[in-house]
Structure formats: C-alpha cells, structure tokens
Write a protein that holds these residues in place. Structure first.
Motif, PDB file in Angstrom:
ATOM      1  N   PRO A  62       0.820  -1.225   0.000  1.00 21.72           N
ATOM      2  CA  PRO A  62       0.000   0.000   0.000  1.00 21.72           C
ATOM      3  C   PRO A  62       0.846   1.264   0.000  1.00 21.72           C
ATOM      4  N   GLN A  63       2.084   1.179   0.504  1.00 25.85           N
ATOM      5  CA  GLN A  63       2.950   2.373   0.539  1.00 25.85           C
ATOM      6  C   GLN A  63       3.335   2.818  -0.874  1.00 25.85           C
ATOM      7  N   ARG A  64       3.434   1.852  -1.779  1.00 24.38           N
ATOM      8  CA  ARG A  64       3.841   2.205  -3.152  1.00 24.38           C
ATOM      9  C   ARG A  64       2.659   2.557  -4.037  1.00 24.38           C
ATOM     10  N   TYR A  65       1.466   2.292  -3.539  1.00 22.17           N
ATOM     11  CA  TYR A  65       0.262   2.479  -4.367  1.00 22.17           C
ATOM     12  C   TYR A  65       0.017   3.964  -4.660  1.00 22.17           C
ATOM     13  N   ARG A  66      -0.232   4.286  -5.899  1.00 24.64           N
ATOM     14  CA  ARG A  66      -0.539   5.666  -6.313  1.00 24.64           C
ATOM     15  C   ARG A  66      -1.687   5.658  -7.319  1.00 24.64           C
ATOM     16  N   VAL A  67      -2.510   6.699  -7.285  1.00 26.31           N
ATOM     17  CA  VAL A  67      -3.550   6.889  -8.306  1.00 26.31           C
ATOM     18  C   VAL A  67      -3.217   8.155  -9.075  1.00 26.31           C
ATOM     19  N   THR A  68      -3.203   8.046 -10.382  1.00 30.20           N
ATOM     20  CA  THR A  68      -2.929   9.196 -11.233  1.00 30.20           C
ATOM     21  C   THR A  68      -4.245   9.876 -11.591  1.00 30.20           C
ATOM     22  N   VAL A  69      -4.293  11.183 -11.478  1.00 29.34           N
ATOM     23  CA  VAL A  69      -5.461  11.955 -11.930  1.00 29.34           C
ATOM     24  C   VAL A  69      -4.942  12.883 -13.027  1.00 29.34           C
ATOM     25  N   ASP A  70      -5.439  12.668 -14.251  1.00 25.26           N
ATOM     26  CA  ASP A  70      -4.813  13.378 -15.378  1.00 25.26           C
ATOM     27  C   ASP A  70      -5.848  13.633 -16.480  1.00 25.26           C
ATOM     28  N   GLY A  71      -5.368  13.968 -17.649  1.00 23.71           N
ATOM     29  CA  GLY A  71      -6.266  14.247 -18.777  1.00 23.71           C
ATOM     30  C   GLY A  71      -6.608  15.725 -18.818  1.00 23.71           C
ATOM     31  N   LEU A  72      -7.868  16.024 -19.139  1.00 20.79           N
ATOM     32  CA  LEU A  72      -8.279  17.414 -19.356  1.00 20.79           C
ATOM     33  C   LEU A  72      -8.639  18.077 -18.022  1.00 20.79           C
ATOM     34  N   VAL A  73      -7.708  17.976 -17.073  1.00 24.21           N
ATOM     35  CA  VAL A  73      -7.909  18.582 -15.745  1.00 24.21           C
ATOM     36  C   VAL A  73      -7.011  19.809 -15.608  1.00 24.21           C
ATOM     37  N   PRO A  74      -7.459  20.831 -14.881  1.00 27.47           N
ATOM     38  CA  PRO A  74      -6.580  21.986 -14.685  1.00 27.47           C
ATOM     39  C   PRO A  74      -5.322  21.612 -13.915  1.00 27.47           C
ATOM     40  N   LYS A  75      -5.444  20.640 -12.971  1.00 29.11           N
ATOM     41  CA  LYS A  75      -4.289  20.336 -12.123  1.00 29.11           C
ATOM     42  C   LYS A  75      -4.119  18.819 -11.966  1.00 29.11           C
ATOM     43  N   PRO A  76      -3.217  18.214 -12.727  1.00 31.27           N
ATOM     44  CA  PRO A  76      -2.998  16.757 -12.594  1.00 31.27           C
ATOM     45  C   PRO A  76      -2.452  16.408 -11.207  1.00 31.27           C
ATOM     46  N   LEU A  77      -2.723  15.172 -10.771  1.00 31.01           N
ATOM     47  CA  LEU A  77      -2.321  14.759  -9.415  1.00 31.01           C
ATOM     48  C   LEU A  77      -1.763  13.351  -9.430  1.00 31.01           C
ATOM     49  N   LEU A  78      -0.950  13.059  -8.436  1.00 34.69           N
ATOM     50  CA  LEU A  78      -0.517  11.685  -8.186  1.00 34.69           C
ATOM     51  C   LEU A  78      -0.750  11.467  -6.693  1.00 34.69           C
ATOM     52  N   LEU A  79      -1.714  10.613  -6.358  1.00 34.41           N
ATOM     53  CA  LEU A  79      -2.143  10.525  -4.962  1.00 34.41           C
ATOM     54  C   LEU A  79      -1.825   9.164  -4.350  1.00 34.41           C
ATOM     55  N   SER A  80      -1.381   9.202  -3.112  1.00 34.45           N
ATOM     56  CA  SER A  80      -1.158   7.958  -2.358  1.00 34.45           C
ATOM     57  C   SER A  80      -2.444   7.630  -1.595  1.00 34.45           C
ATOM     58  N   MET A  81      -2.486   6.447  -0.989  1.00 29.75           N
ATOM     59  CA  MET A  81      -3.648   6.097  -0.159  1.00 29.75           C
ATOM     60  C   MET A  81      -3.764   7.070   1.007  1.00 29.75           C
ATOM     61  N   ASP A  82      -2.628   7.526   1.545  1.00 30.03           N
ATOM     62  CA  ASP A  82      -2.682   8.499   2.651  1.00 30.03           C
ATOM     63  C   ASP A  82      -3.357   9.782   2.190  1.00 30.03           C
ATOM     64  N   ASP A  83      -3.039  10.223   0.957  1.00 31.11           N
ATOM     65  CA  ASP A  83      -3.684  11.452   0.440  1.00 31.11           C
ATOM     66  C   ASP A  83      -5.195  11.247   0.342  1.00 31.11           C
ATOM     67  N   ILE A  84      -5.581  10.077  -0.120  1.00 35.49           N
ATOM     68  CA  ILE A  84      -7.029   9.827  -0.310  1.00 35.49           C
ATOM     69  C   ILE A  84      -7.736   9.745   1.049  1.00 35.49           C
ATOM     70  N   ARG A  85      -7.063   9.155   2.020  1.00 34.90           N
ATOM     71  CA  ARG A  85      -7.654   9.068   3.364  1.00 34.90           C
ATOM     72  C   ARG A  85      -7.762  10.431   4.027  1.00 34.90           C
ATOM     73  N   LEU A  86      -6.978  11.416   3.562  1.00 31.17           N
ATOM     74  CA  LEU A  86      -7.086  12.763   4.141  1.00 31.17           C
ATOM     75  C   LEU A  86      -8.371  13.476   3.714  1.00 31.17           C
ATOM     76  N   LEU A  87      -8.961  13.009   2.612  1.00 29.01           N
ATOM     77  CA  LEU A  87     -10.232  13.611   2.162  1.00 29.01           C
ATOM     78  C   LEU A  87     -11.346  13.186   3.123  1.00 29.01           C
ATOM     79  N   PRO A  88     -12.430  13.979   3.252  1.00 26.79           N
ATOM     80  CA  PRO A  88     -13.515  13.576   4.155  1.00 26.79           C
ATOM     81  C   PRO A  88     -13.998  12.165   3.820  1.00 26.79           C
TER      82      PRO A  88
END
Ligand code: MTE
Length: 398
Positions: A62-88
């Motif tokens: 899980p430490q190496r797991y990342r989700v890419t958010v890309d394409g026609l977005v104003p701000k591309p992201l690379l998120l870890s599970m910790d980043d996702i857990r920080l969301l409500p």
C-alpha cells in the motif's frame, strides 16, 4: 505505477467462500445463493457476488500504491492512499448489481452470450471512502461541473488488471463529469467494504463505487482517473454492456447505435422459493425477496400474486432491522435494496409472481421475451415461481 498487469495467470487467486455458486472459474465469477441473499440486509463480504474479467491483481504494498489523476484537468495529481484518506470519509450503503443479473433465465427464451447468472449477481454493502467530487476538487474541478475549460466531459477509470476481452489490457469505464462532480450522486473511491479494508476480490486497495448504476462502471483496483472529452471508447463501454432490442442479433448488430448502460431499471426477485417448487394445498408460505431500482429511485410498491396474476397483494417492505420502508423518507438508504415479505396460502398448481414499482412509477415488464437482448443484460421481467403439488406417493401392490 505499481501495476502488476501481466499474463492472464490464475495461479494466485484469493480463497473464496465454498457456498458461492461458481458460474465461471477463470476469470472467477460467482454469485450468492438465492436464499442467502435475504439473510442479511448488508451482504457479508465473503458471500458477495464476484464479477471479474481477468485474474485478481496483487497490490500488496500500500505504501507504493498511487492513483494518477490526469487528462483534461486543470491540475494533474498523483495521490497515495494516505492522500485519499485525508479527504472527508463517507459511508454509503449501496446495492451493486451486475447488468447480467438474471441472464440465465433470459437465455431460456433464446440463447444469449455471456456468463450465466441466476438472481444472485447483486449484493448490498456499506462502502467507505472519499467522494470522487472531493477528489476532483483537488484537481481544480468544482462540484457540479459539466465540462472543463479544456473540453473534458467524462471521467474515465482505469484498473491495473488484465482482461481477457482486452487481450491482457486493463478494465476501464467512464461516467459523465457532471455525475462524477455531483456530491449528491455519492460516487465513492472506496477503500472499505462493510467497515473493513476492501479485500482483493472487491478491489483492494481502491475501487470506484457508483450507486444506482450497473456494476460494470464501478472499476476495481484503480490505477488512473482521466478526464476525457468523450465517454470511454473501448470494449467495456462500446462493445459490451449495451442493450439492444429483441430483433437485433449478431448478424445485424450496430454497436454505435446504442448508448452505454448506466442506471439499472426497477427489479425484484423472490428469494425464499426456487423457480419450480412443490407446495402442499393451502400451505402458508413465506414469499420474500429483494427489490431495487437505479438512479436513487426508491421502491414504491411490491405486488405479489399467488394465482398467476389474476389478483395482487401488496407485500410489506423494509430495510435494516425490519423498519417499514417508505420510498424517499429520511430514514431509508437511498441507494440500497428493499426487502419485501408476504405470508399467504398457496393452492397449486399456480404461478407465484412478484413485480415492483419504483418511486418514478416505473414498472417491470411482464414477459422476458419482450426485453430479450443478445447480451442478456437487464433482465427485470416479472419474477415467476411455478408451484406444483407434491407428487403423490405411489403404492405398488404386489
Ligand atoms: N473492475 C475491474 N477492474 N475489473 C472487472 O472485471 N468487473 C465489473 C466491476 N468492476 C470489473 C471491475 C463488473 S462487470 C461488476 S458487476 C463489478 O465490478 C462487480 O464487483 P464485485 O466483484 O466487487 O462484486
């Protein structure tokens, strides 16, 4: 990324509950036995149906797991599970139903192509995770956005898995950007199922859960989220999970003529009886099962007939701890199935029938023949049980 997409190798599949009914072994496709469906309002994870198009990926770091958010977005992201857990974190009780649920009975009218499913390609779970609308805000796409400045109108989900139909390529699906950014649509990036960490079969470490929409769009083992101009143009949106009229067959199909399926229609199934059963004259029988509709539409009514459709009786409806259910009330789980129940005397031979009406007054079609389609999707015809008298014992006099 951590993608372990490789050959279509089934050597490292997880272990599964022995009571599941296996419809295909590799890829593993198995359903919940009929009676078990209504044993609990929230389906236990090990008894939940499993629908796969390839081997179950192994994402064990899980430490190496990342989700890419890309394409026609104003701000591309690379998120870890910790980043996702920080969301409500939200928990949403939602029923997942495969578009192929009840395909086997449809196949009896005329053969259809696809994995056979009886009535158990459906289950109700408490999904825990972040809202997709919140994640897209991190990528600078506000709530309730229909298109981005760069022309993005759809959100595509890509898995890390390898699918038979894509020659080893990943499973993918998309939803409209408006749906994805609508906080009320409750689209989740789920990391929990029934209060526990998601298991491998159901998408560990992260899957999409889209309430009220056919299960095919709830992509498991998420790798990427891309904002794109058109809906996903690959196999699982354009050459599968579409519904055609009964006159279309493999020799005259035009895949482009139909839209990809999204919301599922009103549905109900009797789970307390097998399709053909023997019942003694005048015996009191419990007729119970599940009812659900797509798009957040509640169940307004479930009608039951025990005389082949001559007369109808309204069944009791409930969710959770048998609390009476009223469509659209504050207490009800908007995205979840409703159980129904009726006890009455049966006089065989007869047909016992159940049909539901949803909160938009949609009704189920009577005959499966009228909705037959070559892929056997969305069979929501009246559920009919044929009740016969028990065979009389024959006494042979010697
Ligand atoms: N996601 C991936 N990555 N691969 C798949 O094969 N199958 C889809 C969907 N998401 C699938 C997927 C289909 S058709 C259904 S019905 C649901 O997952 C089933 O989810 P479950 O196996 O958790 O019940």
């Amino acid at each position: 990324m951590q993608a372990l997409r490789g050959p279509l190798n089934y050597d490292e599949e997880p272990s599964r509950h022995l009571s599941l009914i296996i419809n295909a072994k590799d890829p593993f496709n198995a359903e919940t036995p009929r009676a078990a469906l209504v044993e609990s309002y929230v389906t236990p994870v090990d008894m939940f149906f499993k629908r796969n198009h390839g081997p179950i990926p192994i994402l064990d770091d899980p430490q190496r797991y990342r989700v890419t958010v890309d394409g026609l977005v104003p701000k591309p992201l690379l998120l870890s599970m910790d980043d996702i857990r920080l969301l409500p974190k939200y928990t949403v009780t939602a029923t997942l139903q495969c578009a192929g649920n009840r395909r086997t009975p449809m196949s009896k009218t005329k053969l259809v192509k696809g994995v056979g499913w009886d009535v158990g390609a459906v289950g109700n779970a408490v999904w825990g995770g972040a809202k997709l609308s919140d994640l897209l805000k991190l990528a600078s796409i506000p709530e309730n956005t229909a298109n981005t400045e760069a022309g993005g109108k759809h959100v595509e989900f890509t898995s890390v898995d390898a699918c038979e139909e894509e020659n080893g390529g990943p499973y993918k699906a998309s939803v409209s950007l408006l749906h994805a950014t609508n906080p009320k649509a409750d689209v989740l990036l789920a990391y929990e199922m029934n209060g526990k960490v998601l298991n491998r079969d159901h998408g560990y470490p992260l899957r999409v859960a889209i309430p009220g929409v056919i299960g095919a769009r709830s992509v498991k083992w998420l790798d990427r989220i891309d904002v794109i101009a058109n809906d996903f143009q690959g196999f699982f949106m354009q050459k599968d999970y579409k519904m055609f009229p009964p006159n279309v067959d493999w020799d005259n199909i035009n895949w482009l003529s139909r839209r990809p399926l999204m919301d599922f229609p009103v549905q109900c199934v009797i789970c307390s009886l097998e399709d053909v059963c023997s019942i003694g004259q005048g015996k009191k029988v419990n007729i119970s099962g599940y009812a659900l509709s797509g798009g957040g539409r509640g169940i307004e009514r479930v009608d039951v007939s025990v005389d082949g459709g001559e007369t109808w009786i309204e069944a009791r409806r409930y969710q959770k701890n048998k609390v009476p259910y009223l469509a659209d009330s504050e207490e009800c789980d908007k995205w979840a199935w409703v159980f129904f129940e009726l006890e009455t005397e049966i006089y065989p031979p007869t047909d016992i029938i159940a049909k539901a009406v949803d909160s938009s007054a949609n009704v189920q079609p009577e005959k499966v023949e009228t909705i037959w389609n070559l892929r056997g999707v969305l069979n929501n015809s009246w559920h009919v049980i044929h009740a016969n008298s028990p065979a009389k014992a024959t006494h042979l006099s010697l």
